[in-house]
Write a protein that holds these residues in place. Sequence first.
Motif, PDB file in Angstrom:
ATOM      1  N   VAL A  91       0.836  -1.204   0.000  1.00 22.82           N
ATOM      2  CA  VAL A  91       0.000   0.000   0.000  1.00 22.82           C
ATOM      3  C   VAL A  91       0.869   1.252   0.000  1.00 22.82           C
ATOM      4  N   ILE A  92       1.901   1.269   0.825  1.00 24.08           N
ATOM      5  CA  ILE A  92       2.774   2.438   0.897  1.00 24.08           C
ATOM      6  C   ILE A  92       3.487   2.656  -0.434  1.00 24.08           C
ATOM      7  N   ALA A  93       3.985   1.585  -1.030  1.00 26.15           N
ATOM      8  CA  ALA A  93       4.674   1.715  -2.318  1.00 26.15           C
ATOM      9  C   ALA A  93       3.726   2.211  -3.402  1.00 26.15           C
ATOM     10  N   ALA A  94       2.509   1.676  -3.448  1.00 30.22           N
ATOM     11  CA  ALA A  94       1.539   2.105  -4.461  1.00 30.22           C
ATOM     12  C   ALA A  94       1.150   3.561  -4.275  1.00 30.22           C
ATOM     13  N   SER A  95       1.011   3.978  -3.027  1.00 32.33           N
ATOM     14  CA  SER A  95       0.682   5.374  -2.743  1.00 32.33           C
ATOM     15  C   SER A  95       1.827   6.299  -3.145  1.00 32.33           C
ATOM     16  N   ASP A  96       3.054   5.886  -2.827  1.00 30.88           N
ATOM     17  CA  ASP A  96       4.212   6.713  -3.183  1.00 30.88           C
ATOM     18  C   ASP A  96       4.357   6.839  -4.698  1.00 30.88           C
ATOM     19  N   ARG A  97       4.103   5.752  -5.424  1.00 30.90           N
ATOM     20  CA  ARG A  97       4.222   5.790  -6.887  1.00 30.90           C
ATOM     21  C   ARG A  97       3.170   6.687  -7.519  1.00 30.90           C
ATOM     22  N   SER A  98       1.948   6.567  -7.039  1.00 28.34           N
ATOM     23  CA  SER A  98       0.823   7.219  -7.703  1.00 28.34           C
ATOM     24  C   SER A  98       0.474   8.589  -7.134  1.00 28.34           C
ATOM     25  N   ARG A 130      -1.644   8.895  -4.895  1.00 31.64           N
ATOM     26  CA  ARG A 130      -3.063   8.783  -4.573  1.00 31.64           C
ATOM     27  C   ARG A 130      -3.247   8.261  -3.153  1.00 31.64           C
ATOM     28  N   ASN A 131      -4.418   8.549  -2.585  1.00 33.53           N
ATOM     29  CA  ASN A 131      -4.718   8.032  -1.243  1.00 33.53           C
ATOM     30  C   ASN A 131      -5.670   6.848  -1.271  1.00 33.53           C
ATOM     31  N   SER A 132      -5.979   6.341  -2.463  1.00 34.85           N
ATOM     32  CA  SER A 132      -6.806   5.151  -2.626  1.00 34.85           C
ATOM     33  C   SER A 132      -6.093   4.221  -3.597  1.00 34.85           C
ATOM     34  N   VAL A 133      -5.592   3.083  -3.093  1.00 34.52           N
ATOM     35  CA  VAL A 133      -4.711   2.221  -3.896  1.00 34.52           C
ATOM     36  C   VAL A 133      -4.984   0.746  -3.591  1.00 34.52           C
ATOM     37  N   SER A 134      -4.299  -0.117  -4.307  1.00 35.19           N
ATOM     38  CA  SER A 134      -4.285  -1.572  -4.062  1.00 35.19           C
ATOM     39  C   SER A 134      -5.679  -2.172  -3.910  1.00 35.19           C
ATOM     40  N   PRO A 135      -6.556  -1.974  -4.913  1.00 33.46           N
ATOM     41  CA  PRO A 135      -7.929  -2.474  -4.777  1.00 33.46           C
ATOM     42  C   PRO A 135      -8.022  -3.991  -4.801  1.00 33.46           C
ATOM     43  N   ARG A 136      -9.048  -4.495  -4.139  1.00 34.26           N
ATOM     44  CA  ARG A 136      -9.398  -5.915  -4.153  1.00 34.26           C
ATOM     45  C   ARG A 136     -10.872  -6.028  -4.534  1.00 34.26           C
ATOM     46  N   ARG A 137     -11.158  -6.903  -5.480  1.00 34.58           N
ATOM     47  CA  ARG A 137     -12.551  -7.196  -5.844  1.00 34.58           C
ATOM     48  C   ARG A 137     -12.965  -8.438  -5.077  1.00 34.58           C
ATOM     49  N   ILE A 138     -14.041  -8.361  -4.312  1.00 37.47           N
ATOM     50  CA  ILE A 138     -14.449  -9.512  -3.519  1.00 37.47           C
ATOM     51  C   ILE A 138     -15.916  -9.858  -3.782  1.00 37.47           C
ATOM     52  N   ALA A 173      -7.417   0.034  -0.417  1.00 39.36           N
ATOM     53  CA  ALA A 173      -6.667   0.489   0.746  1.00 39.36           C
ATOM     54  C   ALA A 173      -6.594   2.015   0.711  1.00 39.36           C
ATOM     55  N   ARG A 174      -6.382   2.599   1.892  1.00 37.44           N
ATOM     56  CA  ARG A 174      -6.265   4.056   1.987  1.00 37.44           C
ATOM     57  C   ARG A 174      -4.918   4.414   2.617  1.00 37.44           C
ATOM     58  N   ARG A 175      -4.352   5.516   2.146  1.00 37.39           N
ATOM     59  CA  ARG A 175      -3.144   6.044   2.785  1.00 37.39           C
ATOM     60  C   ARG A 175      -3.059   7.542   2.552  1.00 37.39           C
ATOM     61  N   PHE A 176      -3.071   8.288   3.628  1.00 33.90           N
ATOM     62  CA  PHE A 176      -2.887   9.729   3.589  1.00 33.90           C
ATOM     63  C   PHE A 176      -1.524  10.046   4.196  1.00 33.90           C
ATOM     64  N   VAL A 177      -0.700  10.751   3.441  1.00 32.81           N
ATOM     65  CA  VAL A 177       0.614  11.165   3.934  1.00 32.81           C
ATOM     66  C   VAL A 177       0.438  12.518   4.617  1.00 32.81           C
ATOM     67  N   ILE A 178       0.543  12.512   5.942  1.00 34.46           N
ATOM     68  CA  ILE A 178       0.209  13.694   6.731  1.00 34.46           C
ATOM     69  C   ILE A 178       1.492  14.339   7.262  1.00 34.46           C
ATOM     70  N   ASP A 179       1.640  15.607   6.984  1.00 35.26           N
ATOM     71  CA  ASP A 179       2.730  16.399   7.557  1.00 35.26           C
ATOM     72  C   ASP A 179       2.161  17.140   8.766  1.00 35.26           C
ATOM     73  N   PRO A 180       2.566  16.772   9.974  1.00 34.32           N
ATOM     74  CA  PRO A 180       1.982  17.414  11.162  1.00 34.32           C
ATOM     75  C   PRO A 180       2.105  18.929  11.155  1.00 34.32           C
ATOM     76  N   ASP A 181       3.197  19.454  10.586  1.00 31.82           N
ATOM     77  CA  ASP A 181       3.394  20.904  10.594  1.00 31.82           C
ATOM     78  C   ASP A 181       2.451  21.633   9.648  1.00 31.82           C
ATOM     79  N   LYS A 182       1.802  20.885   8.765  1.00 27.71           N
ATOM     80  CA  LYS A 182       0.843  21.507   7.848  1.00 27.71           C
ATOM     81  C   LYS A 182      -0.603  21.358   8.315  1.00 27.71           C
ATOM     82  N   VAL A 183      -0.814  20.644   9.410  1.00 26.37           N
ATOM     83  CA  VAL A 183      -2.178  20.458   9.919  1.00 26.37           C
ATOM     84  C   VAL A 183      -2.659  21.753  10.557  1.00 26.37           C
ATOM     85  N   LEU A 184      -3.882  22.139  10.215  1.00 25.87           N
ATOM     86  CA  LEU A 184      -4.470  23.396  10.659  1.00 25.87           C
ATOM     87  C   LEU A 184      -5.518  23.157  11.743  1.00 25.87           C
ATOM     88  N   PRO A 185      -5.869  24.190  12.500  1.00 21.98           N
ATOM     89  CA  PRO A 185      -6.978  24.044  13.451  1.00 21.98           C
ATOM     90  C   PRO A 185      -8.266  23.632  12.735  1.00 21.98           C
TER      91      PRO A 185
END
Length: 415
Positions: A92-99, A101-109, A191-203
């Motif tokens: 998931v981390i590799a797919a997110s870094d490549r793309s 995107r915060n929505s990656v590595s889908p599975r059809r079930i 899968a979901r992955r958001f890359v969060i920078d704490p210093d950029k988080v706002l109130p």
Amino acid sequence: MRRMRLDFSLDEAQAKAAVRRSIPDLREAEFKAWDDAGLIEHLDIDGQRRWFNRAPNNLFLLSEEASQRRPADKRISRPGPYERLGPHHAEVIAASDRSGRNSVSPRRIRVTQSITVKADAVPAGETVRAWIPYPRAIPGQQENIRWLGSVPDGAQVAPEDTLQRTAYLERTAVAGTPTEFSVNYEVTISARRFVIDPDKVLPTPSDPALAPFLAQRAPHVVFTPALRAFSRKVVGNETNPYRVARKLFDAVDQIPWGGAREYSTISNISDYALHAGHADCGQQTLLLVALLRLNGIPARWQSGMVYSDDAVGYNNLHDWGAVYLAPYGWVPMDVTTGRLDSPEPALRDFYLGGLDAYRIAFNDDYAQPLVPAKQHARSETVDLQRGEVEWKGGNLYFNQWQYDFQTQVLPLEGQ
């Protein structure tokens, strides 16, 4: 009280016998010490002490001393396949870094979920009503839902905006025969992955749409004096919303997991999780939701089922949530899985801002009405993962029926 008696069915001799199955030479003083310390959950009911059915097993999760008294071959922990660090998290981390995107590595079930009511639980000729959990589309998380059918035919699927969505079915009871219901569908889970920078988080912005997710909601999300005191101890002087969330996430993650009594018997679940000495996924999530809201950080709850690739054959009930962090918006969190065992921050902190692709959400809020409405009290008043059943004579509780949940991972279209 009837439900509580079903949960707390063990007398002292039975509770000790259950512990002795793992510790054959259990000493009376040991049992008393663990019981007095609250490690073997009990209630005093009508003047008699009764022990929780799952307490003897929970003991070995809560006490290292008790665990060490077990034979070595019985000390093995068997968490779900994605509750510990594995290849999927790196994928998931590799797919997110490549793309990016915060929505990656889908599975059809393909899912088949069923309810089987015990024979003669309902008089012959009477109509049995069943609600089986069914997913709603959530952009980026679960999409492309395809209905395949039900047994019996003619299921009534609740509207897409139903926060505890179900497929409703009716069937006539036959004497001496179990009454069976099932639904079958396909869905794509990402899968979901958001890359969060704490210093950029706002109130947290002043947005009326966020107000419900900042509010108390009795009985299970209440800013009690004990909750406020716990929050002050954990948060200290921190004000950055991400860092506050991180502190609270880590603190709740420290609560040991334990098998839970039925939620409908608990008067305030977040308070219970704070004081019981253990908590399951829904209890931990509601506690974290309450703490985040207390600190002015929007938080909400989600639940459903977790599953695995076919080779593993695993499935289980599970609850998790989401936290709102500006400017990123809603990001997922799974405090029960918590920190993963890795020195790499992206892997270690995967579940604060990320989710694996092996979970299906049925519920986007807790304690929500069913469609069509239930006539009698629900078996589960908070969550909805197993389903609900009733007839005109009353609710059918969990001891009167069984559920089953099966998944098959399918090839993605175009692959």
